[in-house]
Design a protein around this motif. Structure first.
Motif, short mmCIF file in Angstrom:
data_model
loop_
_atom_site.label_atom_id
_atom_site.label_comp_id
_atom_site.label_asym_id
_atom_site.label_seq_id
_atom_site.Cartn_x
_atom_site.Cartn_y
_atom_site.Cartn_z
N ASP A 10 0.86 -1.18 0.00
CA ASP A 10 0.00 0.00 0.00
C ASP A 10 0.90 1.23 0.00
OD1 ASP A 10 -1.70 2.15 0.63
OD2 ASP A 10 -2.97 0.91 1.91
N CYS A 11 0.84 2.04 -1.06
CA CYS A 11 1.72 3.19 -1.20
C CYS A 11 1.15 4.48 -0.62
CB CYS A 11 2.08 3.40 -2.67
SG CYS A 11 3.18 2.12 -3.34
N THR A 12 0.04 4.41 0.10
CA THR A 12 -0.41 5.62 0.79
C THR A 12 0.57 5.87 1.93
OG1 THR A 12 -1.92 4.40 2.22
CG2 THR A 12 -2.84 5.30 0.17
N GLU A 13 0.85 7.13 2.22
CA GLU A 13 1.89 7.49 3.20
C GLU A 13 1.71 6.80 4.55
OE1 GLU A 13 5.22 9.37 4.91
OE2 GLU A 13 4.64 9.45 2.81
N ALA A 15 -0.17 4.15 5.53
CA ALA A 15 -0.08 2.68 5.48
C ALA A 15 1.35 2.23 5.20
CB ALA A 15 -1.03 2.13 4.42
N PHE A 16 2.03 2.90 4.29
CA PHE A 16 3.40 2.53 3.95
C PHE A 16 4.30 2.63 5.18
CE2 PHE A 16 7.72 3.31 2.47
CZ PHE A 16 7.87 2.34 1.50
N GLN A 17 4.20 3.75 5.90
CA GLN A 17 5.04 3.94 7.09
C GLN A 17 4.69 2.93 8.19
OE1 GLN A 17 7.68 5.57 6.90
NE2 GLN A 17 7.24 6.76 5.07
N GLU A 18 3.43 2.60 8.30
CA GLU A 18 3.00 1.63 9.30
C GLU A 18 3.55 0.24 8.98
OE1 GLU A 18 -1.23 0.18 9.56
OE2 GLU A 18 -1.10 1.36 11.40
N ASP A 19 3.56 -0.10 7.72
CA ASP A 19 3.94 -1.45 7.30
C ASP A 19 5.44 -1.65 7.14
OD1 ASP A 19 1.23 -1.92 7.19
OD2 ASP A 19 1.11 -1.71 5.02
N CYS A 20 6.14 -0.67 6.60
CA CYS A 20 7.53 -0.89 6.18
C CYS A 20 8.46 -1.23 7.34
CB CYS A 20 8.07 0.30 5.39
SG CYS A 20 8.32 1.81 6.37
N GLY A 21 8.18 -0.74 8.53
CA GLY A 21 9.02 -1.05 9.67
C GLY A 21 8.99 -2.52 10.06
N ALA A 22 7.98 -3.23 9.62
CA ALA A 22 7.85 -4.65 9.97
C ALA A 22 8.49 -5.57 8.92
CB ALA A 22 6.38 -5.01 10.12
N TRP A 23 8.92 -5.00 7.79
CA TRP A 23 9.52 -5.84 6.75
C TRP A 23 10.95 -6.17 7.12
CZ3 TRP A 23 7.70 -1.80 2.70
CH2 TRP A 23 6.32 -1.92 2.51
N SER A 24 11.27 -7.44 7.19
CA SER A 24 12.62 -7.86 7.57
C SER A 24 13.56 -7.93 6.36
CB SER A 24 12.59 -9.21 8.28
OG SER A 24 12.00 -10.18 7.45
N ASP A 25 12.99 -8.00 5.18
CA ASP A 25 13.80 -8.10 3.97
C ASP A 25 14.11 -6.70 3.44
OD1 ASP A 25 14.79 -8.42 1.36
OD2 ASP A 25 13.52 -10.16 0.97
N GLY A 37 7.84 5.75 -4.23
CA GLY A 37 8.39 7.10 -4.16
C GLY A 37 8.40 7.62 -2.72
N LEU A 38 8.51 6.71 -1.76
CA LEU A 38 8.52 7.06 -0.34
C LEU A 38 9.76 6.49 0.32
CD1 LEU A 38 4.80 6.15 0.44
CD2 LEU A 38 5.74 8.45 0.25
N LYS A 39 10.11 7.03 1.46
CA LYS A 39 11.24 6.54 2.25
C LYS A 39 10.69 6.00 3.56
CE LYS A 39 15.72 6.31 3.17
NZ LYS A 39 16.41 5.17 2.68
N CYS A 40 11.08 4.78 3.90
CA CYS A 40 10.62 4.18 5.15
C CYS A 40 11.26 4.93 6.31
CB CYS A 40 11.00 2.70 5.20
SG CYS A 40 10.33 1.85 6.63
N SER A 41 10.44 5.55 7.13
CA SER A 41 10.92 6.36 8.25
C SER A 41 11.02 5.54 9.52
CB SER A 41 9.97 7.52 8.51
OG SER A 41 9.85 8.32 7.36
N SER A 42 11.94 5.92 10.37
CA SER A 42 12.04 5.28 11.68
C SER A 42 11.03 5.96 12.60
CB SER A 42 13.45 5.44 12.23
OG SER A 42 13.71 6.81 12.51
N PRO A 43 10.69 5.32 13.72
CA PRO A 43 9.76 5.95 14.65
C PRO A 43 10.23 7.33 15.12
CG PRO A 43 10.08 3.66 15.23
CD PRO A 43 11.05 3.98 14.11
N ALA A 44 11.52 7.55 15.13
CA ALA A 44 12.05 8.84 15.59
C ALA A 44 11.67 9.99 14.65
CB ALA A 44 13.56 8.75 15.71
N SER A 45 11.15 9.67 13.48
CA SER A 45 10.82 10.72 12.52
C SER A 45 9.47 11.36 12.79
CB SER A 45 10.83 10.15 11.10
OG SER A 45 9.71 9.32 10.92
N GLY A 46 8.82 10.97 13.88
CA GLY A 46 7.53 11.57 14.18
C GLY A 46 6.37 10.65 13.90
N LEU A 47 6.64 9.45 13.43
CA LEU A 47 5.57 8.51 13.14
C LEU A 47 5.46 7.44 14.22
CD1 LEU A 47 6.19 8.15 9.33
CD2 LEU A 47 4.29 9.31 10.42
#
Length: 118
Positions: A10-13, A15-25, A37-47
């Motif tokens: 899901d490329c919505t901002e 959902a993407f941020q919620e999901d990408c942190g769980a991807w181990s690959d 066209g998004l960058k997976c942010s760490s929790p420290a980024s405000g998310l």
């Protein structure tokens, strides 16, 4: 046999941020970032509110307002039981539930939230 696979993302901002942190690959993360066209942010980024919040499986305590503690599987070797906070609002539940990897977490969350994951 091929060692490659594909995954829907899901490329919505949010959902993407919620999901990408769980991807181990990391290859998946990189490919998804490029495609979305998004960058997976760490929790420290405000998310940090999108983090998977853990809770106490025994007491079902430790979740913030509006969240419930859903209990999953117990690790046979350590005896630890997985539990995480779940948002029962329709939109959040529907966005998150397909990605829960623990097979026992989903039925507990569905019962607590009175929702079904589609």
């Amino acid at each position: 046999s091929s060692e490659t696979w594909a995954q829907c993302v899901d490329c919505t901002e949010v959902a993407f941020q919620e999901d990408c942190g769980a991807w181990s690959d990391q290859k998946l993360v990189g490919a998804a970032e490029k495609e979305c066209g998004l960058k997976c942010s760490s929790p420290a980024s405000g998310l940090s509110t999108l983090d998977i919040a853990r809770c106490d499986a025994g007491t079902r305590e430790g979740c913030g307002a509006g969240l419930v503690c859903a209990v999953g599987s117990t690790d046979a070797s350590s005896g630890d039981t997985y539990a995480q906070c779940v948002d029962c609002t329709a939109e959040e539940f529907d966005n998150a539930c397909p990605y829960w990897a623990d097979p026992k977490l989903l039925p507990d969350a569905e019962a607590l939230c009175d929702r079904t994951c589609y």
